[in-house]
Design a protein around this motif. Sequence first.
Motif, PDB file in Angstrom:
ATOM      1  N   ALA A 173       0.827  -1.204   0.000  1.00  0.00           N
ATOM      2  CA  ALA A 173       0.000   0.000   0.000  1.00  0.00           C
ATOM      3  C   ALA A 173       0.862   1.254   0.000  1.00  0.00           C
ATOM      4  CB  ALA A 173      -0.926  -0.010   1.211  1.00  0.00           C
ATOM      5  N   VAL A 174       1.911   1.247   0.820  1.00  0.00           N
ATOM      6  CA  VAL A 174       2.814   2.403   0.853  1.00  0.00           C
ATOM      7  C   VAL A 174       3.572   2.526  -0.456  1.00  0.00           C
ATOM      8  CG1 VAL A 174       4.801   3.403   2.043  1.00  0.00           C
ATOM      9  CG2 VAL A 174       3.001   2.268   3.358  1.00  0.00           C
ATOM     10  N   ARG A 175       3.997   1.391  -1.003  1.00  0.00           N
ATOM     11  CA  ARG A 175       4.781   1.416  -2.239  1.00  0.00           C
ATOM     12  C   ARG A 175       3.972   1.961  -3.401  1.00  0.00           C
ATOM     13  NH1 ARG A 175       6.516   1.895  -6.446  1.00  0.00           N
ATOM     14  NH2 ARG A 175       8.122   0.716  -7.580  1.00  0.00           N
ATOM     15  N   PHE A 176       2.699   1.579  -3.517  1.00  0.00           N
ATOM     16  CA  PHE A 176       1.884   1.970  -4.662  1.00  0.00           C
ATOM     17  C   PHE A 176       0.892   3.087  -4.349  1.00  0.00           C
ATOM     18  CE2 PHE A 176       2.981  -2.530  -5.482  1.00  0.00           C
ATOM     19  CZ  PHE A 176       3.727  -2.342  -6.638  1.00  0.00           C
ATOM     20  N   GLY A 177       0.937   3.598  -3.127  1.00  0.00           N
ATOM     21  CA  GLY A 177       0.077   4.725  -2.777  1.00  0.00           C
ATOM     22  C   GLY A 177      -1.394   4.390  -2.670  1.00  0.00           C
ATOM     23  N   ARG A 178      -1.751   3.191  -2.208  1.00  0.00           N
ATOM     24  CA  ARG A 178      -3.143   2.767  -2.129  1.00  0.00           C
ATOM     25  C   ARG A 178      -3.605   2.810  -0.665  1.00  0.00           C
ATOM     26  NH1 ARG A 178      -4.801   0.091  -6.626  1.00  0.00           N
ATOM     27  NH2 ARG A 178      -6.872   0.634  -5.838  1.00  0.00           N
ATOM     28  N   ILE A 179      -4.245   3.877  -0.287  1.00  0.00           N
ATOM     29  CA  ILE A 179      -4.646   4.056   1.108  1.00  0.00           C
ATOM     30  C   ILE A 179      -5.715   3.057   1.516  1.00  0.00           C
ATOM     31  CG2 ILE A 179      -6.392   5.793   0.572  1.00  0.00           C
ATOM     32  CD1 ILE A 179      -4.068   5.685   3.637  1.00  0.00           C
ATOM     33  N   HIS A 180      -6.591   2.651   0.585  1.00  0.00           N
ATOM     34  CA  HIS A 180      -7.610   1.659   0.921  1.00  0.00           C
ATOM     35  C   HIS A 180      -6.976   0.296   1.216  1.00  0.00           C
ATOM     36  CE1 HIS A 180     -11.525   3.690   0.199  1.00  0.00           C
ATOM     37  NE2 HIS A 180     -10.777   4.506  -0.520  1.00  0.00           N
ATOM     38  N   LEU A 181      -5.921  -0.040   0.513  1.00  0.00           N
ATOM     39  CA  LEU A 181      -5.221  -1.289   0.802  1.00  0.00           C
ATOM     40  C   LEU A 181      -4.590  -1.229   2.185  1.00  0.00           C
ATOM     41  CD1 LEU A 181      -4.279  -4.066  -0.123  1.00  0.00           C
ATOM     42  CD2 LEU A 181      -2.313  -2.969  -1.223  1.00  0.00           C
ATOM     43  N   TRP A 182      -4.080  -0.077   2.569  1.00  0.00           N
ATOM     44  CA  TRP A 182      -3.507   0.087   3.914  1.00  0.00           C
ATOM     45  C   TRP A 182      -4.585  -0.110   4.979  1.00  0.00           C
ATOM     46  CZ3 TRP A 182      -4.476   3.691   7.827  1.00  0.00           C
ATOM     47  CH2 TRP A 182      -3.571   3.674   8.889  1.00  0.00           C
ATOM     48  N   ALA A 183      -5.765   0.450   4.754  1.00  0.00           N
ATOM     49  CA  ALA A 183      -6.855   0.290   5.724  1.00  0.00           C
ATOM     50  C   ALA A 183      -7.265  -1.180   5.838  1.00  0.00           C
ATOM     51  CB  ALA A 183      -8.052   1.147   5.309  1.00  0.00           C
ATOM     52  N   GLN A 184      -7.333  -1.873   4.697  1.00  0.00           N
ATOM     53  CA  GLN A 184      -7.666  -3.294   4.744  1.00  0.00           C
ATOM     54  C   GLN A 184      -6.612  -4.078   5.510  1.00  0.00           C
ATOM     55  OE1 GLN A 184      -8.296  -4.634   0.685  1.00  0.00           O
ATOM     56  NE2 GLN A 184      -9.327  -2.724   0.202  1.00  0.00           N
ATOM     57  N   ALA A 185      -5.339  -3.752   5.294  1.00  0.00           N
ATOM     58  CA  ALA A 185      -4.265  -4.449   6.008  1.00  0.00           C
ATOM     59  C   ALA A 185      -4.375  -4.209   7.509  1.00  0.00           C
ATOM     60  CB  ALA A 185      -2.909  -3.972   5.486  1.00  0.00           C
ATOM     61  N   CYS A 186      -4.723  -2.997   7.915  1.00  0.00           N
ATOM     62  CA  CYS A 186      -4.868  -2.688   9.344  1.00  0.00           C
ATOM     63  C   CYS A 186      -5.985  -3.519   9.973  1.00  0.00           C
ATOM     64  CB  CYS A 186      -5.159  -1.198   9.532  1.00  0.00           C
ATOM     65  SG  CYS A 186      -3.743  -0.125   9.200  1.00  0.00           S
ATOM     66  N   VAL A 187      -7.089  -3.681   9.258  1.00  0.00           N
ATOM     67  CA  VAL A 187      -8.213  -4.472   9.780  1.00  0.00           C
ATOM     68  C   VAL A 187      -7.815  -5.945   9.896  1.00  0.00           C
ATOM     69  CG1 VAL A 187     -10.546  -5.269   9.277  1.00  0.00           C
ATOM     70  CG2 VAL A 187      -9.957  -2.873   8.948  1.00  0.00           C
ATOM     71  N   VAL A 188      -7.131  -6.481   8.890  1.00  0.00           N
ATOM     72  CA  VAL A 188      -6.724  -7.885   8.916  1.00  0.00           C
ATOM     73  C   VAL A 188      -5.709  -8.131  10.027  1.00  0.00           C
ATOM     74  CG1 VAL A 188      -5.595  -9.725   7.603  1.00  0.00           C
ATOM     75  CG2 VAL A 188      -7.264  -8.245   6.496  1.00  0.00           C
ATOM     76  N   GLN A 189      -4.835  -7.165  10.294  1.00  0.00           N
ATOM     77  CA  GLN A 189      -3.873  -7.309  11.389  1.00  0.00           C
ATOM     78  C   GLN A 189      -4.578  -7.519  12.721  1.00  0.00           C
ATOM     79  OE1 GLN A 189      -1.655  -3.686  10.961  1.00  0.00           O
ATOM     80  NE2 GLN A 189      -0.845  -4.302   8.978  1.00  0.00           N
ATOM     81  N   LEU A 190      -5.607  -6.749  12.966  1.00  0.00           N
ATOM     82  CA  LEU A 190      -6.372  -6.916  14.196  1.00  0.00           C
ATOM     83  C   LEU A 190      -7.165  -8.227  14.177  1.00  0.00           C
ATOM     84  CD1 LEU A 190      -7.677  -3.262  14.584  1.00  0.00           C
ATOM     85  CD2 LEU A 190      -6.044  -4.393  16.080  1.00  0.00           C
ATOM     86  N   ALA A 191      -7.768  -8.535  13.038  1.00  0.00           N
ATOM     87  CA  ALA A 191      -8.589  -9.742  12.940  1.00  0.00           C
ATOM     88  C   ALA A 191      -7.753 -11.004  13.158  1.00  0.00           C
ATOM     89  CB  ALA A 191      -9.282  -9.792  11.584  1.00  0.00           C
ATOM     90  N   ALA A 192      -6.499 -11.011  12.708  1.00  0.00           N
ATOM     91  CA  ALA A 192      -5.654 -12.196  12.872  1.00  0.00           C
ATOM     92  C   ALA A 192      -5.445 -12.517  14.349  1.00  0.00           C
ATOM     93  CB  ALA A 192      -4.312 -11.979  12.177  1.00  0.00           C
ATOM     94  N   GLY A 193      -5.162 -11.474  15.150  1.00  0.00           N
ATOM     95  CA  GLY A 193      -4.967 -11.703  16.572  1.00  0.00           C
ATOM     96  C   GLY A 193      -6.237 -12.129  17.270  1.00  0.00           C
ATOM     97  N   LEU A 194      -7.352 -11.499  16.942  1.00  0.00           N
ATOM     98  CA  LEU A 194      -8.619 -11.865  17.571  1.00  0.00           C
ATOM     99  C   LEU A 194      -9.033 -13.278  17.192  1.00  0.00           C
ATOM    100  CD1 LEU A 194     -10.560  -8.501  17.088  1.00  0.00           C
ATOM    101  CD2 LEU A 194      -9.501  -9.366  19.187  1.00  0.00           C
ATOM    102  N   TYR A 195      -8.782 -13.662  15.952  1.00  0.00           N
ATOM    103  CA  TYR A 195      -9.141 -15.009  15.505  1.00  0.00           C
ATOM    104  C   TYR A 195      -8.334 -16.068  16.248  1.00  0.00           C
ATOM    105  CZ  TYR A 195      -9.725 -19.039  12.437  1.00  0.00           C
ATOM    106  OH  TYR A 195      -9.977 -20.304  11.943  1.00  0.00           O
ATOM    107  N   SER A 196      -7.102 -15.745  16.635  1.00  0.00           N
ATOM    108  CA  SER A 196      -6.257 -16.737  17.301  1.00  0.00           C
ATOM    109  C   SER A 196      -6.847 -17.194  18.628  1.00  0.00           C
ATOM    110  CB  SER A 196      -4.849 -16.175  17.521  1.00  0.00           C
ATOM    111  OG  SER A 196      -4.868 -15.119  18.472  1.00  0.00           O
ATOM    112  N   PHE A 197      -7.680 -16.367  19.262  1.00  0.00           N
ATOM    113  CA  PHE A 197      -8.292 -16.769  20.528  1.00  0.00           C
ATOM    114  C   PHE A 197      -9.370 -17.827  20.309  1.00  0.00           C
ATOM    115  CE2 PHE A 197      -6.901 -12.370  21.498  1.00  0.00           C
ATOM    116  CZ  PHE A 197      -6.008 -12.678  22.504  1.00  0.00           C
TER     117      PHE A 197
END
Length: 419
Positions: free
Chosen positions: A166-190
């Motif tokens: 996202a940073v490399r290609f300037g895609r802010i929506h991709l960055w937002a999606q990555a932020c959501v998945v980062q949180l979801a991965a930890g919550l899913y582990s429980f």
Amino acid sequence: VVGRLLTLERGRELAAVSASAIFGLMAFSTGVLSLPSPMMRLAAWSLGASLWVWIGLIANHKTWRVAGLLAALLTFAFYAGAVSGAPENRVSASAGMLLFSAMAYLFSRFYRLWLPGELEDWEKPAMEYWLYVGSAALVLSLWGFLDPSALPTALLAAAIVGELAAVRFGRIHLWAQACVVQLAAGLYSFAVDPGAAGAVLSISPRLLTGVSLAAGYYFLIYADPTPESFSERWTAWKKRDQRVALSWLALAVLGFAIHYEFEARLRVPIWAVGASLLYLLGRLRAEETPKLQSIALGAAAAWSAVFSYYFAPSVLSAPFSSGGAALYWLSALLLLGNFVISKESTLGPRSSTDAQAGAFFSLVGMGLIAVYFGKELDRVQLTLAWSAQGMVFLFLGFALGSAELRYPALGLLGFCAVK
């Protein structure tokens, strides 16, 4: 749509092309729905939706591209049908979704390599729609390929790559999606029970997942691949808030794994070491979040010492070895070391959190020592040991001018007198 196109300059030609896209897709849908198996329907539909978009790209006609985008959304319904109707198709269907994800990412940006001119207004939101379609398909494909214990780590790895892209290609929506998945991965582990099989170098799957997630989170927090100037474009939340949430999630995931994988008394030194490292980090970087997390780990060490060691029936606890006793005393000394660090002025300015942490760690460190005496000594020896401990800390409190040491020591001496 056809009526609107008839009013344009190239009305009849555009209407014919648009009608061919719409009615052709309807005819294609009828053919796909008549296929005998869910896997065939999934494959045919994903290929057909991609073909519709490619025709629109080659002909440079937006109606075909829009029709392909709308058709692509139904691919998820065909995927659900293929997986739920025949679970053995899960891996094959996920492979198809992985290819579909790659195609969706291609349509979200890189098709512009084949088209001349600048972006049209309608293309800007359509690009982001394709981006969300690609991310959803990627998550589904990982879910189909991987075991539950490996999925959280894979999701976090994909999210880290997504943030870098996202940073490399300037895609802010991709960055937002990555932020959501980062949180979801930890919550899913429980919600995952990884079991005991599949240990790597004697490390259980649960502990390996916890360590991997924590390492990825701390990479995002302290390596921080996203510049502030880029993340400011996303107004729904701040990057700093998301990073703070990741730091607490890293602590929770790792703590959850340690709680299940280690013997009760062994958790005490582990919590103490973690509390010491986090508090030192908070002091060195003048950050409040690591300090608060160190207090939380110190409270966990105290809880484990009291309820899993002091109150545990002796018949259920193996006697302390010399190594176990040394680790326990090391825990108490580390927490008292946090009290010393909280007073140290060379590490930077002290905040109100440091004052609270100093009082807390002095109390917990002294408490761990008192708990050890209470568990290991008989009544007469215990009174003498507690009295000696109270006198030593009272003397240190007067010598250092520290009320945080004096008051708990006076409380312990008073308890000995009442006893």
